[in-house]
Design a protein around this motif. Structure first.
Motif, PDB file in Angstrom:
ATOM      1  N   SER A   1       0.797  -1.274   0.019  1.00 15.55           N
ATOM      2  CA  SER A   1       0.084   0.043   0.013  1.00 15.55           C
ATOM      3  C   SER A   1       0.879   1.246  -0.080  1.00 15.55           C
ATOM      4  O   SER A   1       0.417   2.449  -0.506  1.00 15.55           O
ATOM      5  CB  SER A   1      -0.792   0.064   1.227  1.00 15.55           C
ATOM      6  N   ASP A   2       2.001   1.123   0.452  1.00 16.68           N
ATOM      7  CA  ASP A   2       3.197   2.051   0.546  1.00 16.68           C
ATOM      8  C   ASP A   2       4.480   1.719   0.037  1.00 16.68           C
ATOM      9  O   ASP A   2       5.131   1.292   0.911  1.00 16.68           O
ATOM     10  CB  ASP A   2       3.074   2.663   1.882  1.00 16.68           C
ATOM     11  N   ALA A   3       4.569   1.996  -1.469  1.00 13.37           N
ATOM     12  CA  ALA A   3       5.918   1.310  -1.932  1.00 13.37           C
ATOM     13  C   ALA A   3       6.998   2.347  -1.337  1.00 13.37           C
ATOM     14  O   ALA A   3       8.375   1.716  -1.479  1.00 13.37           O
ATOM     15  CB  ALA A   3       5.838   1.250  -3.145  1.00 13.37           C
ATOM     16  N   SER A   4       6.931   3.417  -0.891  1.00 15.71           N
ATOM     17  CA  SER A   4       8.106   4.352  -0.457  1.00 15.71           C
ATOM     18  C   SER A   4       8.825   3.722   0.787  1.00 15.71           C
ATOM     19  O   SER A   4       9.796   3.921   1.119  1.00 15.71           O
ATOM     20  CB  SER A   4       7.535   5.674  -0.079  1.00 15.71           C
ATOM     21  N   LEU A   5       8.156   2.769   1.500  1.00 14.66           N
ATOM     22  CA  LEU A   5       8.715   2.297   2.424  1.00 14.66           C
ATOM     23  C   LEU A   5       9.905   1.325   1.818  1.00 14.66           C
ATOM     24  O   LEU A   5      11.245   1.167   2.750  1.00 14.66           O
ATOM     25  CB  LEU A   5       7.745   1.142   3.356  1.00 14.66           C
ATOM     26  N   LEU A   6      10.028   0.740   0.799  1.00 16.05           N
ATOM     27  CA  LEU A   6      10.990  -0.012   0.235  1.00 16.05           C
ATOM     28  C   LEU A   6      12.378   0.803  -0.127  1.00 16.05           C
ATOM     29  O   LEU A   6      13.344   0.332  -0.425  1.00 16.05           O
ATOM     30  CB  LEU A   6      10.607  -0.778  -0.908  1.00 16.05           C
ATOM     31  N   HIS A   7      12.078   1.997  -0.315  1.00 16.35           N
ATOM     32  CA  HIS A   7      13.334   2.964  -0.620  1.00 16.35           C
ATOM     33  C   HIS A   7      14.300   3.288   0.529  1.00 16.35           C
ATOM     34  O   HIS A   7      15.326   4.190   0.462  1.00 16.35           O
ATOM     35  CB  HIS A   7      12.813   3.934  -1.230  1.00 16.35           C
ATOM     36  N   ASP A   8      13.819   2.919   1.775  1.00 12.51           N
ATOM     37  CA  ASP A   8      14.595   3.166   2.957  1.00 12.51           C
ATOM     38  C   ASP A   8      15.809   2.266   2.822  1.00 12.51           C
ATOM     39  O   ASP A   8      15.835   1.109   2.471  1.00 12.51           O
ATOM     40  CB  ASP A   8      13.951   2.724   4.276  1.00 12.51           C
ATOM     41  N   PRO A   9      17.135   2.944   3.009  1.00 14.66           N
ATOM     42  CA  PRO A   9      18.382   2.194   2.983  1.00 14.66           C
ATOM     43  C   PRO A   9      18.350   0.922   3.808  1.00 14.66           C
ATOM     44  O   PRO A   9      19.052  -0.047   3.446  1.00 14.66           O
ATOM     45  CB  PRO A   9      19.203   3.142   3.433  1.00 14.66           C
ATOM     46  N   LYS A  10      17.704   1.122   4.886  1.00  9.83           N
ATOM     47  CA  LYS A  10      17.740  -0.122   5.918  1.00  9.83           C
ATOM     48  C   LYS A  10      17.061  -1.390   5.228  1.00  9.83           C
ATOM     49  O   LYS A  10      17.265  -2.385   5.780  1.00  9.83           O
ATOM     50  CB  LYS A  10      17.480   0.326   7.394  1.00  9.83           C
ATOM     51  N   LEU A  11      16.134  -1.048   4.240  1.00  4.04           N
ATOM     52  CA  LEU A  11      15.081  -2.177   3.800  1.00  4.04           C
ATOM     53  C   LEU A  11      15.758  -2.411   2.350  1.00  4.04           C
ATOM     54  O   LEU A  11      14.927  -3.275   1.619  1.00  4.04           O
ATOM     55  CB  LEU A  11      13.877  -1.897   4.078  1.00  4.04           C
TER      56      LEU A  11
ATOM     57  N   ILE B   1      15.429  -5.984   0.772  1.00  4.63           N
ATOM     58  CA  ILE B   1      14.265  -6.520   0.274  1.00  4.63           C
ATOM     59  C   ILE B   1      13.908  -5.941  -1.129  1.00  4.63           C
ATOM     60  O   ILE B   1      13.314  -6.805  -1.910  1.00  4.63           O
ATOM     61  CB  ILE B   1      12.965  -5.947   1.365  1.00  4.63           C
ATOM     62  N   LYS B   2      14.343  -5.003  -1.361  1.00  6.05           N
ATOM     63  CA  LYS B   2      14.194  -4.218  -2.661  1.00  6.05           C
ATOM     64  C   LYS B   2      15.148  -5.114  -3.690  1.00  6.05           C
ATOM     65  O   LYS B   2      14.639  -5.324  -4.671  1.00  6.05           O
ATOM     66  CB  LYS B   2      14.696  -2.779  -2.805  1.00  6.05           C
ATOM     67  N   ASP B   3      16.316  -5.406  -3.120  1.00  8.96           N
ATOM     68  CA  ASP B   3      17.083  -6.382  -4.134  1.00  8.96           C
ATOM     69  C   ASP B   3      16.547  -7.718  -4.312  1.00  8.96           C
ATOM     70  O   ASP B   3      16.735  -8.259  -5.371  1.00  8.96           O
ATOM     71  CB  ASP B   3      18.254  -6.291  -3.317  1.00  8.96           C
ATOM     72  N   LEU B   4      15.666  -8.037  -3.303  1.00  8.93           N
ATOM     73  CA  LEU B   4      15.248  -9.364  -3.628  1.00  8.93           C
ATOM     74  C   LEU B   4      14.178  -9.528  -4.749  1.00  8.93           C
ATOM     75  O   LEU B   4      14.004 -10.334  -5.487  1.00  8.93           O
ATOM     76  CB  LEU B   4      14.476 -10.157  -2.125  1.00  8.93           C
ATOM     77  N   ILE B   5      13.042  -8.396  -4.392  1.00  8.18           N
ATOM     78  CA  ILE B   5      12.136  -8.185  -5.461  1.00  8.18           C
ATOM     79  C   ILE B   5      12.665  -7.889  -6.940  1.00  8.18           C
ATOM     80  O   ILE B   5      12.354  -8.806  -7.970  1.00  8.18           O
ATOM     81  CB  ILE B   5      11.263  -6.726  -5.113  1.00  8.18           C
ATOM     82  N   GLU B   6      13.754  -7.232  -6.953  1.00 10.80           N
ATOM     83  CA  GLU B   6      14.307  -6.975  -8.340  1.00 10.80           C
ATOM     84  C   GLU B   6      15.084  -8.161  -8.809  1.00 10.80           C
ATOM     85  O   GLU B   6      15.253  -8.555  -9.903  1.00 10.80           O
ATOM     86  CB  GLU B   6      15.175  -5.836  -8.179  1.00 10.80           C
ATOM     87  N   HIS B   7      15.483  -8.938  -7.869  1.00  7.42           N
ATOM     88  CA  HIS B   7      16.424 -10.161  -8.275  1.00  7.42           C
ATOM     89  C   HIS B   7      15.313 -11.342  -9.056  1.00  7.42           C
ATOM     90  O   HIS B   7      15.865 -11.850  -9.926  1.00  7.42           O
ATOM     91  CB  HIS B   7      16.940 -10.999  -7.101  1.00  7.42           C
ATOM     92  N   TYR B   8      14.110 -11.267  -8.792  1.00 12.52           N
ATOM     93  CA  TYR B   8      13.207 -12.271  -9.305  1.00 12.52           C
ATOM     94  C   TYR B   8      12.185 -11.659 -10.352  1.00 12.52           C
ATOM     95  O   TYR B   8      11.274 -12.073 -10.706  1.00 12.52           O
ATOM     96  CB  TYR B   8      12.321 -12.417  -8.179  1.00 12.52           C
ATOM     97  N   GLY B   9      12.840 -10.372 -10.823  1.00 13.46           N
ATOM     98  CA  GLY B   9      11.994  -9.788 -11.974  1.00 13.46           C
ATOM     99  C   GLY B   9      11.144  -8.663 -11.820  1.00 13.46           C
ATOM    100  O   GLY B   9      10.416  -8.005 -12.446  1.00 13.46           O
ATOM    101  N   GLY B  10      11.008  -8.509 -10.221  1.00 12.00           N
ATOM    102  CA  GLY B  10      10.082  -7.581 -10.015  1.00 12.00           C
ATOM    103  C   GLY B  10      10.496  -6.118  -9.858  1.00 12.00           C
ATOM    104  O   GLY B  10      11.650  -5.759 -10.312  1.00 12.00           O
ATOM    105  N   LYS B  11       9.690  -5.193  -9.707  1.00  9.18           N
ATOM    106  CA  LYS B  11       9.968  -3.656  -9.967  1.00  9.18           C
ATOM    107  C   LYS B  11       9.324  -2.972  -8.885  1.00  9.18           C
ATOM    108  O   LYS B  11       8.127  -2.989  -8.657  1.00  9.18           O
ATOM    109  CB  LYS B  11       9.693  -3.118 -11.412  1.00  9.18           C
ATOM    110  N   VAL B  12      10.082  -1.994  -8.330  1.00  7.75           N
ATOM    111  CA  VAL B  12       9.648  -1.316  -7.127  1.00  7.75           C
ATOM    112  C   VAL B  12       9.387   0.247  -7.486  1.00  7.75           C
ATOM    113  O   VAL B  12      10.100   0.660  -8.259  1.00  7.75           O
ATOM    114  CB  VAL B  12      10.736  -1.220  -5.888  1.00  7.75           C
TER     115      VAL B  12
END
Length: 389
Positions: free
Chosen positions: A28-38, A41-52
């Motif tokens: 519901s709030d994708a901006s959470l995934l742009h936090d450097p501490k997380l 998780i962003k890398d995991l999504i993009e690793h499997y072809g996802g896009k944040v």
């Protein structure tokens, strides 16, 4: 990547729930995934072809501050305190629990097939070869030979149980369970099938089912290994059973509290209605004394039954029209019994519509008068021949 010897972490139900809630917040709030501490998780999504989605650049400073606060300490929806306490009480030993196997179901025999003697003999030969392969720890070959034996004689419960044992050694608990289910279907007293299925349940973390199967296996044919496995799984099984009893007890207590609350509200509502009714009757009494009480009296079951008698009903119709008509019924026990009941009920109060001036004891409603005791009819004048023959 994980190292080969790194164990996959096993999360408690509480942690799993929190992760699920956090994932929903991220959706519901994708901006959470742009936090450097997380970032992992962003890398995991993009690793499997996802896009944040890209972070919004026009956010206000207040929003940014709020986001930074969220990043420093992710805010999960709080789990009810009662559920947290219940989950914290349930601490299981997950040693030995493995990931479930997801292989395609193994080949099963045709249960409608009735093997002949030649097929049975050949099946026994295959079984012997499978046992030899098992002893030599050639488990894949053992499975193949047991499968061939099963196809030849699909009615032999022990073949399924033995193949299930091999699947168990290969850490394929689901395949083991499927074989043991078939073995138990063919022979409900197969101790070996219950034994291996119980251990397979343990490997999947299904401790209650494991304990039930292993207890039954020991009961049917005691086995030291089955008993050892039972002692290993029993502590977790007991914790789960106690947890369920506690949860059920709390649910029952909650239902009882809700029931008591409904009863309390119903009593309060009934009391309020009763007070309103009394107020209405009091107000009505200010304009017509005794009428409210009289109508309440008419609801008395005995009175209602008496008025079902046509003779009594007709008598009271005449009396209400002309009170002196009571003289016609002074020798009628049914009518006089009801009159005396009314006199005793409404002593000192009057007000029955359509009747006045009668000397009823204690002031029967609508028949005001004085005195006490039983009914005293009014004295007739020399010119009054009402009620005379």
């Amino acid at each position: 990547m994980f190292a080969d010897n790194m164990e996959v972490p096993v999360f408690s139900d509480k942690v799993t729930q929190q992760l699920k809630l956090f994932a929903q917040q991220c959706m519901s709030d994708a901006s959470l995934l742009h936090d450097p501490k997380l970032s992992y998780i962003k890398d995991l999504i993009e690793h499997y072809g996802g896009k944040v989605p890209e972070a919004k650049t026009n956010d206000s400073s207040d929003t940014k501050t709020e986001f930074e606060n969220k990043s420093e300490q992710p805010q999960f929806e709080s789990v009810p305190e009662s559920e947290e306490s219940e989950e914290s009480d349930l601490e299981l030993d997950m040693t030995g629990v493995i990931e479930p196997d997801e292989d395609a179901p193994q080949k099963m025999g045709n249960l409608t097939l009735q093997p002949n003697e030649e097929e049975i003999a050949e099946s026994q030969a295959k079984r012997s070869e499978a046992v030899s392969a098992f002893v030599e720890k050639d488990y894949e070959k053992a499975i193949q030979l047991y499968t061939e034996a099963i196809v030849l004689n699909p009615q032999a419960a022990l073949l399924y149980a033995k193949r299930g044992q091999v699947f168990l050694i290969l850490n394929k608990p689901n395949a083991c369970i499927r074989d043991c289910d078939r073995a138990i279907e063919l022979n409900p007293d197969s101790a070996a099938a219950y034994k291996f299925r119980g251990r397979a349940y343990h490997l999947l973390g299904k401790f209650e089912e494991a304990a039930n199967d292993l207890r039954l296996a020991c009961k049917l044919d005691f086995d030291e290994q089955a008993d050892e496995w039972l002692r290993e799984t029993t502590p977790n099984a007991r914790k789960i059973e106690e947890h369920k009893r506690k949860k059920e007890r709390k649910a029952q207590e909650k239902l009882e509290r809700e029931r008591q609350e409904r009863l309390r509200k119903a009593r309060e509502a009934a009391k309020a209605r009763e007070e309103n009714t009394r107020t209405s009757q009091t107000d009505a009494g200010n304009t017509s004394p005794g009428v409210g009480d009289f109508y309440q009296f008419l609801k008395d079951p005995d009175v209602l039954q008496a008025f079902e008698d046509p003779e009594v009903a007709e008598a009271f119709r005449e009396i209400s029209t002309n009170p002196t008509n009571v003289l016609k019924y002074q020798n009628n026990p049914k009518v006089m019994a009801l009159i005396n009941k009314m006199a005793s009920k409404f002593g000192g109060a009057g007000g029955m519509p359509g009747a006045a001036g009668m000397n009823f004891p204690g002031g029967m409603p609508g028949f005001p008068g004085a005195g006490a005791g039983r009914f005293n009819p009014p004295k007739s004048s020399p010119h009054d021949d009402v009620g005379l023959d």
